[in-house]
Design an enzyme around this catalytic site. Structure first.
Site, PDB file in Angstrom:
ATOM      1  N   HIS A  22       0.848  -1.185   0.000  1.00 29.57           N
ATOM      2  CA  HIS A  22       0.000   0.000   0.000  1.00 29.57           C
ATOM      3  C   HIS A  22       0.886   1.238   0.000  1.00 29.57           C
ATOM      4  O   HIS A  22       1.971   1.236   0.565  1.00 29.57           O
ATOM      5  CB  HIS A  22      -0.919   0.007   1.226  1.00 29.57           C
ATOM      6  CG  HIS A  22      -1.919  -1.089   1.200  1.00 29.57           C
ATOM      7  ND1 HIS A  22      -3.061  -1.031   0.429  1.00 29.57           N
ATOM      8  CD2 HIS A  22      -1.954  -2.295   1.824  1.00 29.57           C
ATOM      9  CE1 HIS A  22      -3.759  -2.158   0.597  1.00 29.57           C
ATOM     10  NE2 HIS A  22      -3.093  -2.937   1.431  1.00 29.57           N
ATOM     11  N   CYS A  34      -2.262   5.083  -4.603  1.00 23.53           N
ATOM     12  CA  CYS A  34      -2.869   3.755  -4.708  1.00 23.53           C
ATOM     13  C   CYS A  34      -3.900   3.726  -5.847  1.00 23.53           C
ATOM     14  O   CYS A  34      -3.936   2.791  -6.647  1.00 23.53           O
ATOM     15  CB  CYS A  34      -3.531   3.376  -3.381  1.00 23.53           C
ATOM     16  SG  CYS A  34      -4.157   1.696  -3.352  1.00 23.53           S
TER      17      CYS A  34
END
Length: 114
Positions: A22, A34
Site C-alpha cells: 500500500h 494507490c
C-alpha cells in the site's frame, strides 16, 4: 510502500508483473497513489483482454496483491499488441514513481534463459 516488479524474458518482453503493498500516501479512499497504480495496472489488464482476446492469469486480494502473467504460446502479432499495452503501463507507473518515489518502487527483473 507499493512494490512493483516487472518480469521480462531474456528477449526483453514482459512476461509478468506483480504489485503488492500500500502507498500510505493518504487515508483509505483518498490515496491518489494507490488509486493511480490500481487504475493503470487494472486498465492495462482490461485493455489486453479487450483488445487482444487474451486473458492473462491474474491473482489479486485485499492485501494489495495483483499478479498478472501473460500465457505462453501467443501468436507474435498478438504478443506485440500485448507488449505495447504493458509497456504503456510501465511508462505510466514510472511517472507515478517519479512524483511519489517514497510511496512506490518499481523493480525490473530479467530472466537469464527462456
Amino acid at each position: 510502500m507499493i512494490q512493483v516488479t516487472i518480469n521480462r524474458k531474456s528477449s526483453g518482453v514482459i512476461q509478468s508483473f506483480t504489485i503488492s503493498g500500500h502507498a500510505f500516501f493518504a487515508n483509505r479512499g483518498k490515496d491518489i497513489v494507490c488509486a493511480g497504480v490500481s487504475a493503470v495496472s487494472v486498465g492495462a489488464i482490461n485493455a489486453v483482454h479487450a483488445l487482444t482476446g487474451i486473458t492473462p492469469d491474474i491473482e489479486h486480494d485485499e492485501t494489495g496483491l495483483l499478479s498478472c502473467v501473460i500465457p505462453d504460446g501467443i501468436a507474435e502479432d498478438v504478443n506485440e499488441k500485448i507488449q505495447l499495452l504493458l509497456e504503456g503501463m510501465v511508462v505510466s507507473l514510472r511517472g507515478i514513481e517519479e512524483s511519489y518515489g517514497q510511496n512506490i518502487k518499481i523493480t525490473f527483473k530479467k530472466q537469464e534463459v527462456e
